[in-house]
Design an enzyme around this catalytic site. Structure first.
Site, PDB file in Angstrom:
ATOM      1  CB  SER A  85      38.576  46.280 -34.905  1.00  7.17           C
ATOM      2  OG  SER A  85      37.248  46.649 -35.215  1.00  7.17           O
ATOM      3  CE  LYS A 142      35.531  42.792 -36.182  1.00 10.97           C
ATOM      4  NZ  LYS A 142      36.767  43.409 -35.660  1.00 10.97           N
TER       5      LYS A 142
END
Length: 819
Positions: A716, A759
Site C-alpha cells: 500500500s 489509516k
C-alpha cells in the site's frame, strides 16, 4: 512367617549373613567372628553415629543402607575420612527426622563401610559389615554429626560352654520355617547350616525372620549367647504356629473346581441367596439397583437405553473383585450424567438481546447484527440449524466475552474450553475404554459440566491446536462443527451417538490462516478489527473506568478522568488493538489513588492531561505527526498495524553513483518490490517529468523509511514511494498536509488497499486534512466516523498521474542529478 525385608526408607535389597565356619573349641568373641586389627584397639572407642529406622543391624551381617539425611551424610563422610568405621544404632521412633540422643537405643553395632555409591537424588548407598556390639558411654558432639564414646559389650563364650543342643534346635525349627514360608528362600537355610556357633546363628535368624524392631533390639542387647538362642527358639515356635495356620487356610480356601472363576461365581450366588433369606442386601446388589433406577428415570434415547441395560447386565453377572466392575460403573455414571433431555427455552426477544449486547460491548455492529439476525430467523423458523460462528481478531478485542454476552442474550448457559496446545485427537473424541483411566473427550466433559443440551459452547484459541503422532485434533473437530453431522457425534469412550445439533458453537482465534481449509469452510468467519482511538475512549469511559473504580473500592466522587487524560493514556501509554493494556493503566492509576485515600491524603482526585505522568510516568509511545513544512523528496504515507493505523514518512535522496537502488528502514520483500516498481515507472516516464537527460547509470537512488527498527511490509506504500521519488528527481516539493495510500502497478494504475478506517483515523490524529486513496476504496468511507469525514478531504484516484498532480507543487524547477 515372612522373611523380614531388610530395607531402609528408600528401599534396599535383603541383607546377607556372613558366617565364618569357625571350630568348636576356639575361643573368640560372642557370635564366632574372628578378631581383626580393629578388635585390638584400646577401649573405649570414639565413632560417628548413624541412626537407622525400622531395622537392627547384627554383628556378622553385611547390610546395604541408603543414607539421605544431612546429619547422617556428615557421619558417613567423617567415617570415610577416617578408618571407615561407624556406630550404627536404631531409632526408637522411625518417624523422627532430626534425631537427638534420646531418640535412639544406646546399644548398637560397630560396622565397617565396604562400598559407597552416590545416588542421583543426592543420597548415598553404603554397604556395611557388622563387627561387634557397642554401648554408648559419652556423647562427644552433636553437630554436624553425632559422635560418641562407646565400650565393647561383646562377651566371650567359653569353648566348653557352646550350646550344641540349642544350635541343633534352632536349625531344625528354622528349616521348618523355610519349608512353610513362601518368603524365606532356601539360601537362608544354607547359610544357617554353615554357621557353627549358637550366638552367630541366633543373630542370623533374628535378622532374617520377620520380627518387630523392639524385639530385634532386645535380642541385640542380650549378651549371653545361650539366653539369646533360647529367645530365638521361642520366636521361631510362635512363627511356625502362624505359618501352619496360614497353610491350613490356603488349603481350605482352594477351589475344588478346575475353573476358579466359575467356583467364585457359584459362591457369590450362594451369598446372594443367604442375604435374601436374611432380608439383607449386599452392597453390589444395592449399587446395581440404584443404577437401574437411574437408567429408568433418565430420558435416554432408545439406542442409548439399550446400551445402558446391556452394560448393567454385564455388571450384574460379573464377580465383584473383577477390575471391569469399576470401569462399567464409571461408564454408566457418565451415561446418566450427560444431558439427554429437552433443550432449555430460548429468549427470542430481539429488543432484549440488543440491550444485552449493547450493555456489555461497545461498537462491533457487524457481530451484533449477525446475532440479532439469528434470533429473528430462529423466532420464525424454530427448527433451523444453529450456525457455527468464528470470531477472528487481535487479542483484547472482546471475542471471549462476546460469547458470554450472546449466551445471556439468548438465555442459554455458557461453557468454554481452550484448545490452545492440544495435540491429541483423544482430547476431542475421548479414549476407548480399553485404556486404563479412559474418559470422554473435552466436548462431552463440557456438556456434562453445563448440564443442558443447548448451551452456547465456545472453543477458544482454535488456531493454536497442533498435531503429532497421536493424531490431529482439528480433524476430530470437523464432525463437531458440521451441522450436517454433529447430530450424531461419536465419542470413542461413549460408543453411542450424542446429539450436538442444538449447541451454538462459537470459535475464536487471532487468525484463521493456519486452520485446515476443510475446518475453515465449516465456520462463518466474523472479523473483529482492533479498536480505534475514537472507539477506545467511550469504552474506557463507560466500561473500564467504572469497573476499575469499583474493584479498587473507589467512588465516582473519589476519582475522575478527563477525556483528554484518557486520550493521552490511549495514545502515549498503550499500543494495542484491544483494551487490556489500557485497563491495566487505569488500574495503576486507581491503585495509586486508593493508597492516597487510605492514607488520608486526599478525598477527590482528578486525572488530567497534565498530571497523567504523575501516576504513569513518562510516555512510552509516540505516533507520527504531519510535517511542519513542504519538502522535496519526502512524502507522507498511511500504514495499518495490528495496533491500529499510523503515518510514515518516505524519504528519497539522490547521490552520484553507479545506478544502484539503496533501500533502508527494515523493508519487507513486497515493499522493496514496490520501490523497484516506482523507480521503473519514473524511468519509463522520464520524458513526461522532464528527466530525459538524466544519466541513470551514474545516479544512486536512496529510499529510506524512518524507524528502522520496526519491520515494514505491504504494497500500500506504492504511490507514496513513487511520489517521494518523483519529487526528488524533479525538485518539486510535496504538500505537507497530504497523506496517501494505495498500491501501484508498473503502468501507473492505483489498486485498492485494506485497513482504510484505521489509516484515516491515524491521519486525522496527526493533523492531516487531505488524503489520497484508491477510487475503489471509496465504498469503505462509510465505516469512518462522520466527525472525522467532515474534517478531511478525500481524493479518490485511479492513476499515479492524478496522485502527483494533487501531492506535488505545480511549478517545476531545475532538474537535479543530471549527467
Amino acid at each position: 512367617m515372612a522373611q523380614r525385608a531388610k530395607e531402609s526408607s528408600s528401599g534396599r535389597s535383603p541383607a546377607t549373613a556372613n558366617g565364618d565356619g569357625g571350630r568348636k573349641k576356639r575361643r573368640r568373641p560372642a557370635g564366632g567372628r574372628d578378631r581383626d586389627p580393629m578388635d585390638a584397639m584400646l577401649h573405649p572407642v570414639e565413632l560417628p553415629v548413624l541412626a537407622i529406622r525400622d531395622e537392627v543391624v547384627f554383628p556378622g551381617m553385611t547390610v546395604p543402607l541408603i543414607v539421605a539425611r544431612e546429619r547422617s551424610l556428615e557421619a558417613v563422610s567423617a567415617a570415610l575420612d577416617g578408618n571407615r568405621r561407624l556406630f550404627v544404632v536404631t531409632q526408637r521412633d522411625p518417624t523422627i527426622e532430626d534425631v537427638n540422643p534420646e531418640d535412639f537405643y544406646f546399644v548398637g553395632v560397630e560396622v565397617k563401610i565396604r562400598r559407597t555409591l552416590k545416588m542421583p537424588d543426592g543420597s548415598v548407598s553404603i554397604l556395611v559389615e557388622g563387627k561387634r556390639r557397642l554401648s554408648i558411654t559419652h556423647f562427644l558432639q552433636l553437630d554436624p554429626h553425632i559422635r560418641v564414646q562407646a565400650i565393647v559389650v561383646d562377651t566371650e563364650t567359653p569353648a566348653d560352654a557352646e550350646p550344641d543342643a540349642l544350635l541343633q534346635a534352632m536349625l531344625g525349627l528354622f528349616k521348618e520355617a523355610v519349608d512353610l514360608s513362601k518368603d524365606l528362600p532356601d539360601e537362608a537355610y544354607v547359610r544357617a547350616i554353615n554357621t557353627h556357633d549358637a550366638g552367630d546363628l541366633a543373630d542370623l535368624i533374628a535378622y532374617t525372620i520377620d520380627l518387630v524392631t523392639p524385639v530385634q533390639q532386645e535380642l541385640l542387647e542380650e549378651l549371653d549367647a545361650a539366653r539369646r538362642a533360647e529367645k530365638v527358639i521361642a520366636h521361631l515356635r510362635r512363627e511356625l504356629e502362624i505359618l501352619a495356620l496360614q497353610r491350613k487356610f490356603d488349603e481350605d480356601a482352594a477351589p475344588t473346581s478346575t475353573d476358579a472363576e466359575e467356583h467364585e461365581r457359584f459362591l457369590r450366588e450362594q451369598l446372594k441367596l443367604i442375604h435374601k433369606e436374611l432380608g439383607e442386601t449386599d452392597q453390589v446388589s444395592s449399587d446395581i439397583a440404584a443404577l437401574r433406577e437411574r437408567i429408568e428415570e433418565t430420558p435416554l434415547p432408545t439406542e442409548v437405553m439399550e446400551k445402558a441395560y446391556k452394560e448393567l447386565d454385564r455388571l450384574e453377572a460379573m464377580p465383584t473383585a473383577s477390575p471391569e466392575v469399576s470401569v462399567i460403573q464409571t461408564y454408566l455414571d457418565w451415561l446418566m450424567a450427560l444431558p439427554w433431555g429437552d433443550p432449555s427455552p430460548d429468549d427470542l426477544e430481539i429488543d432484549h438481546a440488543k440491550k444485552v449486547l449493547d450493555k456489555n460491548h461497545y461498537g462491533l455492529p457487524k457481530v451484533k447484527e449477525r446475532i440479532l439476525e439469528y434470533i429473528a430467523v430462529r423466532k420464525l423458523a424454530p427448527d433451523m440449524r444453529t450456525p457455527i460462528l468464528c470470531f477472528v481478531g487481535p487479542p483484547g478485542v472482546g471475542k471471549t466475552s462476546l460469547g458470554l454476552s450472546i449466551a445471556q442474550a439468548l438465555g442459554r448457559k455458557f461453557v468454554r474450553i481452550s484448545l490452545g496446545g492440544i495435540r491429541d485427537e483423544a482430547e476431542i473424541r475421548g479414549h476407548r475404554r480399553t485404556y486404563v483411566g479412559a474418559l470422554p473427550g473435552r466436548i462431552l466433559q463440557a456438556m456434562r459440566q453445563v448440564g443442558t443440551v443447548n448451551p452456547v459452547f465456545m472453543l477458544d484459541e482454535i488456531e493454536k491446536m497442533g498435531a503429532d503422532f497421536r493424531g490431529d485434533p482439528s480433524a476430530a473437530l470437523l464432525e463437531v462443527l458440521d451441522p450436517e453431522q454433529n447430530y450424531a457425534f461419536s465419542d470413542h469412550y461413549l460408543e453411542v451417538p450424542y446429539d450436538l445439533s442444538n449447541v451454538i458453537f462459537i470459535t475464536t482465534g487471532n487468525t484463521v490462516d493456519t486452520l485446515p481449509v476443510a475446518l475453515r469452510d465449516r465456520m462463518e468467519v466474523i472479523e473483529l478489527p482492533g479498536y480505534t482511538e475514537e472507539e477506545k475512549l467511550p469504552i474506557a469511559t463507560r466500561y473500564i473506568v467504572p469497573k476499575q473504580r469499583a474493584e479498587h473500592g473507589l467512588k465516582q466522587r473519589n476519582l475522575r478522568f478527563t477525556g483528554g487524560a484518557l486520550r493521552r493514556m490511549v495514545r502515549q501509554y498503550t499500543r494495542e488493538a484491544g483494551v487490556r493494556d489500557l485497563e491495566r493503566q487505569v488500574a495503576t492509576v486507581c491503585r495509586k489513588v486508593a493508597r492516597k485515600h487510605a492514607e488520608g491524603d486526599v478525598n477527590t482526585v482528578s486525572v488530567t492531561v497534565r498530571n497523567v505522568t504523575d501516576y504513569l510516568g513518562a510516555p512510552q509511545f509516540f505516533y507520527g505527526m504531519a510535517e511542519e513544512e513542504d519538502q522535496v523528496g519526502a512524502a507522507t504515507g498511511l500504514v495499518w498495524t495490528a495496533f491500529g493505523g499510523d503515518i510514515i514518512a518516505v524519504e528519497v535522496t539522490l547521490v552520484p553513483g553507479k545506478g544502484k537502488l539503496i533501500l533502508t528502514g527494515k523493508l519487507g520483500e513486497v515493499m522493496k518490490e514496490s520501490a523497484r516498481a516506482a523507480l521503473s515507472y519514473a524511468r519509463v516516464h522520464a520524458q513526461r517529468f522532464g528527466l530525459q537527460d538524466t544519466a541513470w547509470d551514474k545516479l544512486d537512488v536512496h529510499i529510506h523509511v524512518p524507524e528502522g527498527g520496526v519491520p515494514k511490509e505491504g504494497p500500500s506504500a506504492g504511490i507514496t514511494l513513487t511520489t517521494a521519488l518523483i519529487s526528488a528527481l524533479t525538485d518539486r516539493a510535496v504538500h505537507r498536509d497530504v497523506a496517501m495510500t494505495g498500491e501501484m502497478t508498473l503502468r501507473g494504475r492505483v489498486l485498492p488497499i485494506g485497513g482504510l478506517k484505521e489509516k484515516v483515523l491515524a491521519a486525522h490524529r496527526a493533523g492531516i486534512r487531505k488524503i489520497i486513496l484508491p477510487k475503489e476504496n471509496t465504498k469503505d468511507l462509510v465505516d469512518i466516523p462522520e466527525a472525522v469525514r467532515d474534517d478531511i478531504a478525500f481524493y479518490p484516484v485511479e492513476n499515479v498521474s492524478e496522485v502527483l498532480a494533487l501531492a506535488l507543487h505545480p511549478q517545476q524547477r531545475q532538474i537535479r542529478a543530471t549527467a
